[in-house]
Design a protein around this motif. Structure first.
Motif, mmCIF file in Angstrom:
data_model
loop_
_atom_site.group_PDB
_atom_site.id
_atom_site.type_symbol
_atom_site.label_atom_id
_atom_site.label_comp_id
_atom_site.label_asym_id
_atom_site.label_seq_id
_atom_site.Cartn_x
_atom_site.Cartn_y
_atom_site.Cartn_z
ATOM 1 N N LEU A 36 0.823 -1.213 0.000
ATOM 2 C CA LEU A 36 0.000 0.000 0.000
ATOM 3 C C LEU A 36 0.858 1.264 0.000
ATOM 4 O O LEU A 36 0.525 2.260 -0.642
ATOM 5 N N GLU A 39 1.944 2.001 -3.463
ATOM 6 C CA GLU A 39 0.856 2.584 -4.256
ATOM 7 C C GLU A 39 0.662 4.048 -3.870
ATOM 8 O O GLU A 39 0.488 4.908 -4.731
ATOM 9 N N LYS A 40 0.707 4.280 -2.588
ATOM 10 C CA LYS A 40 0.541 5.658 -2.116
ATOM 11 C C LYS A 40 1.620 6.560 -2.711
ATOM 12 O O LYS A 40 1.348 7.665 -3.176
ATOM 13 N N MET A 43 0.818 7.494 -6.195
ATOM 14 C CA MET A 43 -0.129 8.615 -6.271
ATOM 15 C C MET A 43 0.613 9.943 -6.092
ATOM 16 O O MET A 43 0.405 10.887 -6.836
ATOM 17 N N ALA A 44 1.460 9.978 -5.072
ATOM 18 C CA ALA A 44 2.206 11.213 -4.795
ATOM 19 C C ALA A 44 3.023 11.625 -6.023
ATOM 20 O O ALA A 44 3.076 12.804 -6.381
ATOM 21 N N ASP A 46 2.379 10.904 -9.116
ATOM 22 C CA ASP A 46 1.453 11.376 -10.148
ATOM 23 C C ASP A 46 1.091 12.839 -9.908
ATOM 24 O O ASP A 46 1.060 13.648 -10.825
ATOM 25 N N ILE A 47 0.808 13.144 -8.640
ATOM 26 C CA ILE A 47 0.442 14.517 -8.300
ATOM 27 C C ILE A 47 1.581 15.470 -8.669
ATOM 28 O O ILE A 47 1.365 16.516 -9.279
ATOM 29 N N VAL A 68 -5.657 24.584 -3.894
ATOM 30 C CA VAL A 68 -6.009 23.238 -3.435
ATOM 31 C C VAL A 68 -6.284 23.255 -1.937
ATOM 32 O O VAL A 68 -7.267 22.681 -1.451
ATOM 33 N N ARG A 71 -9.651 24.934 -1.188
ATOM 34 C CA ARG A 71 -10.801 24.079 -1.520
ATOM 35 C C ARG A 71 -10.937 22.963 -0.493
ATOM 36 O O ARG A 71 -12.052 22.600 -0.110
ATOM 37 N N GLU B 34 -6.946 16.810 -6.954
ATOM 38 C CA GLU B 34 -7.805 16.445 -5.820
ATOM 39 C C GLU B 34 -8.238 14.995 -5.893
ATOM 40 O O GLU B 34 -8.292 14.299 -4.881
ATOM 41 N N LEU B 36 -6.559 12.519 -7.193
ATOM 42 C CA LEU B 36 -5.423 11.693 -6.792
ATOM 43 C C LEU B 36 -5.151 11.814 -5.298
ATOM 44 O O LEU B 36 -4.794 10.838 -4.635
ATOM 45 N N THR B 37 -5.326 13.016 -4.784
ATOM 46 C CA THR B 37 -5.101 13.215 -3.352
ATOM 47 C C THR B 37 -6.058 12.370 -2.531
ATOM 48 O O THR B 37 -5.679 11.767 -1.520
ATOM 49 N N GLU B 39 -7.436 9.560 -3.448
ATOM 50 C CA GLU B 39 -7.002 8.165 -3.550
ATOM 51 C C GLU B 39 -5.812 7.923 -2.630
ATOM 52 O O GLU B 39 -5.743 6.920 -1.921
ATOM 53 N N LYS B 40 -4.903 8.872 -2.645
ATOM 54 C CA LYS B 40 -3.735 8.758 -1.776
ATOM 55 C C LYS B 40 -4.167 8.653 -0.320
ATOM 56 O O LYS B 40 -3.654 7.806 0.440
ATOM 57 N N MET B 43 -5.366 5.247 0.513
ATOM 58 C CA MET B 43 -4.258 4.325 0.798
ATOM 59 C C MET B 43 -3.781 4.512 2.241
ATOM 60 O O MET B 43 -3.584 3.547 2.977
#
Lengths: 95, 95, 95, 95
Positions: A36, A39-40, A43-44, A46-47, A68, A71, B34, B36-37, B39-40, B43
């Motif tokens: 996990l 995967e995390k 994601m980071a 990707d961001i 961000v 929001r 957002e 992706l965040t 989803e992160k 995880m």
DNA sequence: ACCGTGGTTAGCTTTC
DNA sequence: GAAAGCTAACCACGGT
């Protein structure tokens, strides 16, 4: 030291109970966690890429990050206000 | 306020260029980030759950975290050593 | 080791430079930090007392805490929005 | 909603009892808490500044934090030992 | 290449 | 004793 079973030390691949803890189960947990975590991290990454891409097309990253954050704060505020209402109701015995 | 184009203010849903920045593209970036965040965060929550589960079955969370850190360091160390080896190989024309 | 001055070890009360660091100045920093930390803790205790007092007069502490958090969020939001504006201005070269 | 008294909603500035809670007293508590919280934060900021200053003059912040922690532990240990001594004294009627 | 800032994580306190 | 909220330490990113 009271282990009747053999292998303390180099029992690579064949973990067993040591001191009452199940090496097998422990390892399973660690594996899931590491999976996990990877995967995390994905994601980071990707961001990060998205920010880089946005920057390349002329956007200001710092400003974007602030947007961000704002929001996110909005969303949290809404959620908290709902919780507060529920809490009031509970506090005055109206739940 | 000197914009000739329409919607400053309550143009909800129909963002456009303001001061040279494309509101539409910006919004698209923010949405992706957002998404992706979230989803992160999912995880991260899953990881937390696993620790909780492990704890419930008697494992010590703090120790587990230590193990995870150690294994990560090992993995990185190994990777670096492999990279170094590859570098050496390249340096002596053995790649 | 290049210390000309004597006392490494038990020079209690009379700290001096050791390894190039001024024991005297270091100690002064630590004292200031500890002093402030104590005061800070005092504030925290006072806050706790107020919650206790409020509870004793019939208020629901949990609700109060949430109110405090919400008010804080409001303040932060306002501050961030102002910063955002400044950031926009900087981002489009209008500073 | 069963309030007989007037102002539900926009009675800004003139809070009154709502559902049996005194808005006035509640507000007073919140104000005191926020006041103290701000002061507390001020202390925290001051501490941060000191670390920054120390860093600027060449000290290693991480090490300094370790020292602070150690000194605190020492202080607590001493206090506990004194308490223990007092307890013993009381136990043997020597207080 | 470094510094400063901001975000994440871990440990602690407090509450229920 | 578990769960949550708070705080402090750590880490990584972006800017200079």
């Amino acid at each position: 030291m009271t282990e009747e079973t053999a292998g303390i030390g180099h029992n690579s691949g064949e973990e067993q109970d040591v001191g009452g803890v199940s090496g097998k189960r422990l390892k399973a947990y660690l594996d899931r966690i590491e999976r996990l975590t990877e995967e995390k991290q994905g994601m980071a990454d990707d961001i990060k890429d998205i920010y880089a891409e946005a920057k390349a097309t002329g956007f200001d990253v710092k400003t974007m990050r602030k947007l961000v954050r704002l929001r996110k704060m909005d969303a949290e505020k809404r959620r908290e206000e709902e919780e507060l209402l529920a809490l009031y109701q509970a506090a005055i015995g109206l739940d």
